[in-house]
Design an enzyme around this catalytic site. Structure first.
Site, PDB file in Angstrom:
ATOM      1  N   SER A 267       0.707  -1.220  -0.001  1.00 47.56           N
ATOM      2  CA  SER A 267       0.145   0.055  -0.031  1.00 47.56           C
ATOM      3  C   SER A 267       0.984   1.233  -0.008  1.00 47.56           C
ATOM      4  O   SER A 267       0.465   2.135  -0.461  1.00 47.56           O
ATOM      5  CB  SER A 267      -0.859   0.117   1.234  1.00 47.56           C
TER       6      SER A 267
ATOM      7  N   LYS B 151       1.571   1.841  -3.563  1.00 49.07           N
ATOM      8  CA  LYS B 151       0.230   2.816  -4.373  1.00 49.07           C
ATOM      9  C   LYS B 151       0.118   4.134  -3.861  1.00 49.07           C
ATOM     10  O   LYS B 151      -0.324   4.842  -4.830  1.00 49.07           O
ATOM     11  CB  LYS B 151      -1.042   2.058  -4.045  1.00 49.07           C
TER      12      LYS B 151
ATOM     13  N   SER C 220      -6.294  -1.057  -5.856  1.00 54.20           N
ATOM     14  CA  SER C 220      -4.721  -1.282  -5.983  1.00 54.20           C
ATOM     15  C   SER C 220      -4.462  -1.769  -7.200  1.00 54.20           C
ATOM     16  O   SER C 220      -3.657  -2.973  -7.270  1.00 54.20           O
ATOM     17  CB  SER C 220      -4.333  -2.550  -4.637  1.00 54.20           C
TER      18      SER C 220
END
Length: 416
Positions: free
Chosen positions: A64, A67, A121
Site C-alpha cells: 500500500s 500505491k 490497488s
C-alpha cells in the site's frame, strides 16, 4: 451507624483533597488495545501526534505504501489538470497481480487511474502512472525514493511502483503515517482517498468500483481508507476517521485477514474514547504583556490554535517564550514580536507567533508619520486641505447668516 457514615464521608473528602493536591486526573486513559497485527500506529492527522503505536518502526514489506506514493506523485505532476490523458503501454497492460485489464493504446485520465490505484490497488494503473511521471520504470522509482527522503521517511525504500514483492523493498507504520498525512494535504488525493465508490469505464464497459476498506460501511466517522496485501494473512488497512473535530489516522500492518478490521476498530475506538481536540490558545488571547518605552503592549495570537490531548489532562509539559530582540516604537500589529512555544508531554512542539494587539506609536512617531504621509501623498493632502477649507468657509457662512438673521429680528423688534 451514624459514626460509620461519618467516617465514610470523611474518607471520601480526604480522597478528593488528595486528588486535587496531587493533580491526579479522574479521567485516566483506558488500557491500550491488543492488536494482532505485527505493527500499528494511530496518529492525529493535523500535527502527527502519536496516540498509540506497536512496533511502529519495524521494517515490513507493505504494498500500500507503493500505491499511495505512486498516486501522490502522479497528482503532484499534473496539479489541477487531473483530466490529463495517459496512453497505456504494453508493459503497463501486462502488469501482474491485482489489475483492471487496461487496453493497450487506450487513453485514461490521471484522475481515473489514481482512483483505481487507491480503491482497488490496480497494478496496471500504477504502472501506467509511473511511466507517465518518470518516463521509465527506474526513473520513477528514483523519484519515489527522493520523495521519501524529502518527507524524512528514514525507514523506507522503494524498488517498484506497484508494491509487488521485492526483498529490498520496505517501509514502516510510522513512515506510512508520515506519507498519509502529507498526501492528505493534497486536495485531489484527499478527495479520492475519501471516496467509497466510482464509476469506471474500460473498453466500453461501465462498472462501479468500490473502496476495498470495509470500514466505510461499518464504522461511524470514516472519511478515508485504503487496503492491500502481498499475502492474504498479512493484511494492511489504512483508515482515517473524524469525530468531534478530531481526525485520526489508523494504520494496521501485517494483520491476519479475520482481524485486520477488528484491529483498526480497536485503534479508532481507543483514540476517540481517550483523546480530544480542543483550543490551546484562543484568538486575541493575551499571552504576554510587555512595555516598550513607556507604552504597555499586549501580545496575542491572531488565530485559534488547537491541539490534541488525553481527556482530563492539559498535556502541557513546558512553555518557552522568546521575544524579538531590540523591539522599538512604533510597534505594528502586523509584525511578529515573539514566539510562544508549547511543548506537550509527547514532546510535540507547537509554536505560536505573537503579534501586538494594536499599533503602538510614540508621540514623535505619530507626528513624523503624519508629516511623511502628507509629503508622500502631496496631491491628496492638498485636496484634503481644500475640502477642509471649503467646509470651514461653509460653516462660517452659516454662522454669519444666523447672526445676521438674529440681528435683523432684534432690530425689527426695537423699531416696534
Amino acid at each position: 451507624m451514624a459514626n460509620r457514615i461519618l467516617i465514610k464521608v470523611q474518607c471520601f473528602l480526604v480522597l478528593i483533597i488528595i486528588v486535587l493536591i496531587n493533580g491526579i486526573s479522574v479521567f485516566a486513559v483506558s488500557e491500550a488495545p491488543e492488536i494482532k497485527g505485527v505493527s500499528a500506529i494511530l496518529v492525529e492527522s493535523k500535527r502527527g501526534q502519536v496516540l498509540f503505536e506497536k512496533e511502529s518502526k519495524s521494517r515490513l514489506h507493505i504494498s500500500s505504501a507503493n500505491k499511495m506514493m505512486t498516486a501522490l506523485l502522479a497528482l503532484e505532476k499534473v496539479g489541477s489538470k487531473i483530466d490529463t490523458p495517459v496512453t497505456i503501454s504494453k508493459n503497463a497492460a501486462a502488469a501482474q497481480g491485482s489489475i483492471l485489464n487496461l487496453e493497450v493504446g487506450g487513453k485514461y485520465s490521471i484522475q481515473d487511474l489514481v482512483y483505481t490505484v487507491i480503491l482497488t490497488s490496480a497494478n496496471d494503473s500504477a504502472t501506467a502512472l509511473a511511466e507517465y511521471v518518470g518516463g521509465d520504470f527506474q526513473s520513477f522509482v528514483n523519484i519515489m525514493n527522493d520523495k521519501a527522503r524529502e518527507l524524512k521517511m528514514t525507514d523506507t525504500n522503494f524498488t517498484n511502483p506497484t508494491g509487488l514483492y521485492d526483498e529490498a523493498q520496505y517501509t514502516t507504520a510510522y513512515d506510512l503515517a508520515v506519507l498519509t498525512r502529507f498526501a492528505l494535504s493534497n486536495p485531489y488525493f484527499e478527495h479520492m482517498f475519501s471516496s467509497q465508490a466510482k464509476l469506471w469505464t474500460n473498453q466500453g464497459k461501465v462498472e462501479v468500483i468500490t473502496n476495498s476498506n470495509n470500514l466505510f460501511w461499518s464504522y461511524n466517522g470514516i472519511d478515508g481508507g485504503k487496503t492491500g496485501y502481498n499475502e492474504v494473512e498479512r493484511q494492511t488497512a489504512i483508515t482515517t476517521a473524524t469525530r468531534d473535530n478530531l481526525r485520526v489516522i489508523s494504520i494496521v500492518l501485517d494483520s491476519p485477514e479475520k482481524s485486520v478490521y477488528d484491529d483498526s476498530t480497536k485503534l479508532l475506538d481507543y483514540g476517540f474514547n481517550n483523546y480530544k481536540t480542543g483550543v490551546l490558545v484562543k484568538k486575541d488571547q493575551t499571552l504576554k504583556s510587555i512595555s516598550v518605552g513607556d507604552k504597555p503592549i499586549d501580545l496575542i495570537s491572531p488565530i485559534d490554535v488547537y491541539y490534541t490531548f488525553p481527556i482530563g489532562e492539559d498535556y502541557i509539559k513546558a512553555i518557552d517564550l522568546k521575544l524579538k530582540e531590540g523591539i522599538e516604537l512604533p510597534v505594528l500589529k502586523t509584525e511578529v514580536a515573539g514566539t510562544m512555544k508549547y511543548i506537550l508531554k509527547d514532546n510535540t512542539e507547537i509554536g505560536i507567533d505573537l503579534y501586538p494587539a494594536a499599533n503602538v506609536y510614540s508621540s514623535v512617531d505619530m507626528f513624523s508619520s503624519m508629516v511623511k504621509y502628507m509629503i508622500e501623498y502631496r496631491d491628496i493632502t492638498i485636496l484634503l486641505f481644500i475640502l477642509v477649507g471649503i467646509e470651514v468657509i461653509l460653516v462660517l457662512v452659516k454662522i454669519f447668516k444666523g447672526l445676521k438673521n438674529a440681528l435683523t429680528k432684534v432690530l425689527s423688534r426695537s423699531k416696534i
